[in-house]
Design a protein around this motif. Structure first.
Motif, PDB file in Angstrom:
ATOM      1  N   SER A 299       4.477   3.050  -9.771  1.00 36.18           N
ATOM      2  CA  SER A 299       3.291   3.728 -10.299  1.00 36.18           C
ATOM      3  C   SER A 299       2.004   2.985  -9.979  1.00 36.18           C
ATOM      4  O   SER A 299       0.921   3.405 -10.410  1.00 36.18           O
ATOM      5  CB  SER A 299       3.414   3.915 -11.820  1.00 36.18           C
ATOM      6  OG  SER A 299       3.505   2.656 -12.461  1.00 36.18           O
ATOM      7  N   ILE A 300       2.108   1.897  -9.215  1.00 34.83           N
ATOM      8  CA  ILE A 300       0.901   1.147  -8.870  1.00 34.83           C
ATOM      9  C   ILE A 300      -0.014   2.033  -8.026  1.00 34.83           C
ATOM     10  O   ILE A 300       0.434   2.793  -7.163  1.00 34.83           O
ATOM     11  CB  ILE A 300       1.257  -0.163  -8.131  1.00 34.83           C
ATOM     12  CG1 ILE A 300       0.050  -1.091  -8.054  1.00 34.83           C
ATOM     13  CG2 ILE A 300       1.820   0.109  -6.734  1.00 34.83           C
ATOM     14  CD1 ILE A 300       0.402  -2.494  -7.570  1.00 34.83           C
ATOM     15  N   ASP A 301      -1.293   1.960  -8.300  1.00 39.38           N
ATOM     16  CA  ASP A 301      -2.255   2.843  -7.655  1.00 39.38           C
ATOM     17  C   ASP A 301      -2.438   2.484  -6.178  1.00 39.38           C
ATOM     18  O   ASP A 301      -2.646   1.317  -5.831  1.00 39.38           O
ATOM     19  CB  ASP A 301      -3.595   2.734  -8.396  1.00 39.38           C
ATOM     20  CG  ASP A 301      -4.616   3.713  -7.860  1.00 39.38           C
ATOM     21  OD1 ASP A 301      -4.369   4.923  -7.918  1.00 39.38           O
ATOM     22  OD2 ASP A 301      -5.666   3.252  -7.371  1.00 39.38           O
ATOM     23  N   ILE A 302      -2.359   3.490  -5.336  1.00 42.10           N
ATOM     24  CA  ILE A 302      -2.535   3.283  -3.896  1.00 42.10           C
ATOM     25  C   ILE A 302      -3.911   2.682  -3.602  1.00 42.10           C
ATOM     26  O   ILE A 302      -4.042   1.768  -2.774  1.00 42.10           O
ATOM     27  CB  ILE A 302      -2.361   4.613  -3.133  1.00 42.10           C
ATOM     28  CG1 ILE A 302      -0.910   5.102  -3.196  1.00 42.10           C
ATOM     29  CG2 ILE A 302      -2.816   4.466  -1.676  1.00 42.10           C
ATOM     30  CD1 ILE A 302       0.060   4.295  -2.397  1.00 42.10           C
ATOM     31  N   GLU A 303      -4.925   3.184  -4.284  1.00 37.92           N
ATOM     32  CA  GLU A 303      -6.274   2.670  -4.048  1.00 37.92           C
ATOM     33  C   GLU A 303      -6.366   1.189  -4.417  1.00 37.92           C
ATOM     34  O   GLU A 303      -7.100   0.429  -3.784  1.00 37.92           O
ATOM     35  CB  GLU A 303      -7.289   3.485  -4.850  1.00 37.92           C
ATOM     36  CG  GLU A 303      -7.380   4.948  -4.435  1.00 37.92           C
ATOM     37  CD  GLU A 303      -7.804   5.121  -2.988  1.00 37.92           C
ATOM     38  OE1 GLU A 303      -8.671   4.347  -2.534  1.00 37.92           O
ATOM     39  OE2 GLU A 303      -7.275   6.013  -2.309  1.00 37.92           O
ATOM     40  N   LYS A 304      -5.634   0.783  -5.442  1.00 33.67           N
ATOM     41  CA  LYS A 304      -5.621  -0.627  -5.833  1.00 33.67           C
ATOM     42  C   LYS A 304      -5.022  -1.485  -4.724  1.00 33.67           C
ATOM     43  O   LYS A 304      -5.555  -2.546  -4.376  1.00 33.67           O
ATOM     44  CB  LYS A 304      -4.825  -0.806  -7.124  1.00 33.67           C
ATOM     45  CG  LYS A 304      -4.734  -2.252  -7.623  1.00 33.67           C
ATOM     46  CD  LYS A 304      -3.944  -2.330  -8.919  1.00 33.67           C
ATOM     47  CE  LYS A 304      -3.932  -3.757  -9.472  1.00 33.67           C
ATOM     48  NZ  LYS A 304      -3.241  -4.709  -8.580  1.00 33.67           N
ATOM     49  N   LEU A 305      -3.899  -1.027  -4.152  1.00 33.69           N
ATOM     50  CA  LEU A 305      -3.265  -1.772  -3.069  1.00 33.69           C
ATOM     51  C   LEU A 305      -4.190  -1.874  -1.860  1.00 33.69           C
ATOM     52  O   LEU A 305      -4.310  -2.933  -1.240  1.00 33.69           O
ATOM     53  CB  LEU A 305      -1.952  -1.101  -2.661  1.00 33.69           C
ATOM     54  CG  LEU A 305      -0.796  -1.186  -3.659  1.00 33.69           C
ATOM     55  CD1 LEU A 305       0.374  -0.325  -3.196  1.00 33.69           C
ATOM     56  CD2 LEU A 305      -0.352  -2.630  -3.842  1.00 33.69           C
ATOM     57  N   LYS A 306      -4.857  -0.781  -1.538  1.00 36.23           N
ATOM     58  CA  LYS A 306      -5.787  -0.801  -0.412  1.00 36.23           C
ATOM     59  C   LYS A 306      -6.948  -1.738  -0.680  1.00 36.23           C
ATOM     60  O   LYS A 306      -7.383  -2.494   0.193  1.00 36.23           O
ATOM     61  CB  LYS A 306      -6.317   0.605  -0.156  1.00 36.23           C
ATOM     62  CG  LYS A 306      -5.317   1.574   0.428  1.00 36.23           C
ATOM     63  CD  LYS A 306      -5.766   3.001   0.245  1.00 36.23           C
ATOM     64  CE  LYS A 306      -7.220   3.185   0.586  1.00 36.23           C
ATOM     65  NZ  LYS A 306      -7.714   4.520   0.196  1.00 36.23           N
ATOM     66  N   GLY A 307      -7.447  -1.701  -1.912  1.00 34.46           N
ATOM     67  CA  GLY A 307      -8.591  -2.526  -2.258  1.00 34.46           C
ATOM     68  C   GLY A 307      -8.277  -4.006  -2.207  1.00 34.46           C
ATOM     69  O   GLY A 307      -9.145  -4.817  -1.855  1.00 34.46           O
ATOM     70  N   GLU A 308      -7.018  -4.376  -2.529  1.00 31.31           N
ATOM     71  CA  GLU A 308      -6.627  -5.782  -2.458  1.00 31.31           C
ATOM     72  C   GLU A 308      -6.653  -6.285  -1.027  1.00 31.31           C
ATOM     73  O   GLU A 308      -7.068  -7.403  -0.746  1.00 31.31           O
ATOM     74  CB  GLU A 308      -5.233  -5.972  -3.058  1.00 31.31           C
ATOM     75  CG  GLU A 308      -5.189  -5.823  -4.573  1.00 31.31           C
ATOM     76  CD  GLU A 308      -3.777  -5.908  -5.121  1.00 31.31           C
ATOM     77  OE1 GLU A 308      -2.820  -6.001  -4.319  1.00 31.31           O
ATOM     78  OE2 GLU A 308      -3.627  -5.880  -6.356  1.00 31.31           O
ATOM     79  N   ALA A 309      -6.168  -5.462  -0.103  1.00 33.33           N
ATOM     80  CA  ALA A 309      -6.162  -5.796   1.326  1.00 33.33           C
ATOM     81  C   ALA A 309      -5.705  -7.230   1.559  1.00 33.33           C
ATOM     82  O   ALA A 309      -6.343  -7.985   2.296  1.00 33.33           O
ATOM     83  CB  ALA A 309      -7.531  -5.548   1.942  1.00 33.33           C
ATOM     84  N   SER A 310      -4.602  -7.601   0.947  1.00 37.30           N
ATOM     85  CA  SER A 310      -4.079  -8.955   1.113  1.00 37.30           C
ATOM     86  C   SER A 310      -2.621  -8.993   0.690  1.00 37.30           C
ATOM     87  O   SER A 310      -2.143  -8.111  -0.029  1.00 37.30           O
ATOM     88  CB  SER A 310      -4.877  -9.961   0.277  1.00 37.30           C
ATOM     89  OG  SER A 310      -4.731  -9.691  -1.101  1.00 37.30           O
TER      90      SER A 310
END
Length: 383
Positions: A299-310
């Motif tokens: 359920s982790i947000d895709i936008e969160k993963l993209k924003g981390e970019a690491s």
């Protein structure tokens, strides 16, 4: 370290066109030629496989070479695939004992086409297959055309640069875990950096994607392998693949591959659980038929993963601490973890209880040097 964009975009429509769609750019090079193709289930133009598209235009296809997971993309990771036939063409596996086409394989080939979807992580073996195909092509005097495809993890660069003393099929070149290049750009880097045997240079042509750049996160229309079922798993893959070298499961044998982490002995520490079962693409999953307790990222947000970019190292560090408290072995004894991480340092740092900032600081010199190399081979606007 390269700075990621603030808001990378996701595209999942025909605004982004992989190189295969630009048939007018490569079809003239195939007319009247005997064509060998390095392809799998991702080698599609709309709903038609590239092999069928070319055959319908009168192209003679004599050999088809398939990477890990096979031509249909359904085989287990590490499973050896038998050779066979696809219509009139001979189908040859490039995984298992044979990873490189032989001279005999290429006797009836005048030009090679490479069209396989990559995910932009060093331990994903399609770039190793690319290396060996390029090497065989130049050794046998055959040109190779790479039909480029977008990199879903192409919007950042991160991780330790591989120590070439640890080169293997899951990491051949001195690049970071996340290298920020499309497979076409990667091919030009293999050529340009002299990484082929005897520093040979392939007769290479790359057919670029349309409407793609490195600020984008491409949502793949077809899963690239059995255990990367969706964009979330692909974005988590660079962080979670390290666990393949540990005693934890990352969800093989479930429908949540590379989106969950767990182990049977963690039942007192975590409430979330899953049970790996034998299934297509995971016949013998780690901890098969046992309840594994750990973390759920579905359920982790895709936008969160993209924003981390690491790469997220906190998962490795925290689970190592859990295992240390239980006095349970965390790393698999065969040192597979070192092959995945590209050296011995990361394992030593985790065992020495270095924090994430300390580990990242040890990557920086290698990342800075790689950034200079990478820049030479960019075919698209960068982040």
């Amino acid at each position: 370290m390269c700075t990621p964009p603030l808001e990378p975009t996701i595209e999942r429509d025909l605004k982004i066109l992989p190189g295969a769609y630009n048939m007018h750019q490569y079809l003239p090079h195939l007319l009247g030629q005997r064509v060998g193709m390095v392809v799998n289930h991702t080698s599609m133009i709309n709903h038609t496989h590239l092999v069928d598209s070319l055959k319908s235009r009168g192209i003679e296809i004599t050999k088809i070479f398939a990477p890990e997971h096979g031509y249909l993309g359904k085989a287990d990771a590490g499973q050896h695939i038998k050779d066979g036939k696809k219509d009139e063409a001979i189908l040859i596996s490039l995984y298992g004992k044979k990873k490189k086409p032989s001279g005999a394989d290429l006797e009836d080939v005048d030009v090679l086409i490479f069209d396989i979807q990559d995910v932009g992580a060093r331990f994903y073996t399609y770039i190793s297959t690319l290396h060996y195909v390029m090497e065989s092509a130049v050794e046998n005097g055959i040109p190779i055309i790479v039909l480029d495809r977008p990199n879903p993890n192409g919007f950042y660069v991160d991780g330790s640069v591989l120590d070439t003393a640890f080169s293997s099929f899951i990491g051949m070149h001195p690049v970071p875990v996340v290298y920020g290049l499309t497979i076409g750009e990667y091919a030009t880097m293999i050529n340009g950096e002299g990484w082929l045997n005897h520093q040979l240079k392939a007769d290479l042509k790359v057919i670029k994607c349309n409407n793609y750049d490195h600020t984008m996160t491409y949502d793949l229309p077809i899963k690239p392998s059995p255990n990367l079922p969706n964009l979330r798993s692909i974005l988590l893959y660079p962080s979670l693949c390290y666990f393949e070298g540990t005693n934890l499961s990352i969800g093989r044998g479930t429908g949540k591959q590379f989106q969950v982490i767990g182990h049977p002995a963690l039942n007192d520490q975590y409430s979330f659980s899953f049970i790996p079962k034998s299934r297509e693409g995971a016949k013998y999953p780690k901890h098969q038929d046992k309840s594994c307790y750990g973390k759920d990222f579905t359920s982790i947000d895709i936008e969160k993963l993209k924003g981390e970019a690491s790469i997220n190292l906190s998962y490795l560090i925290s689970f190592y601490q859990d295992f240390k408290k239980m006095n349970e072995p965390f790393f698999i004894a065969n040192n597979f973890f070192n092959k995945l991480s590209g050296g011995i340092l990361l394992k030593e740092q985790i065992m020495d209880e270095k924090n994430e900032n300390e580990i990242r600081a040890s990557w920086q010199e290698g990342l800075d040097k790689y950034a200079v190399i990478r820049k030479k081979y960019l075919l698209y606007d960068d982040f």
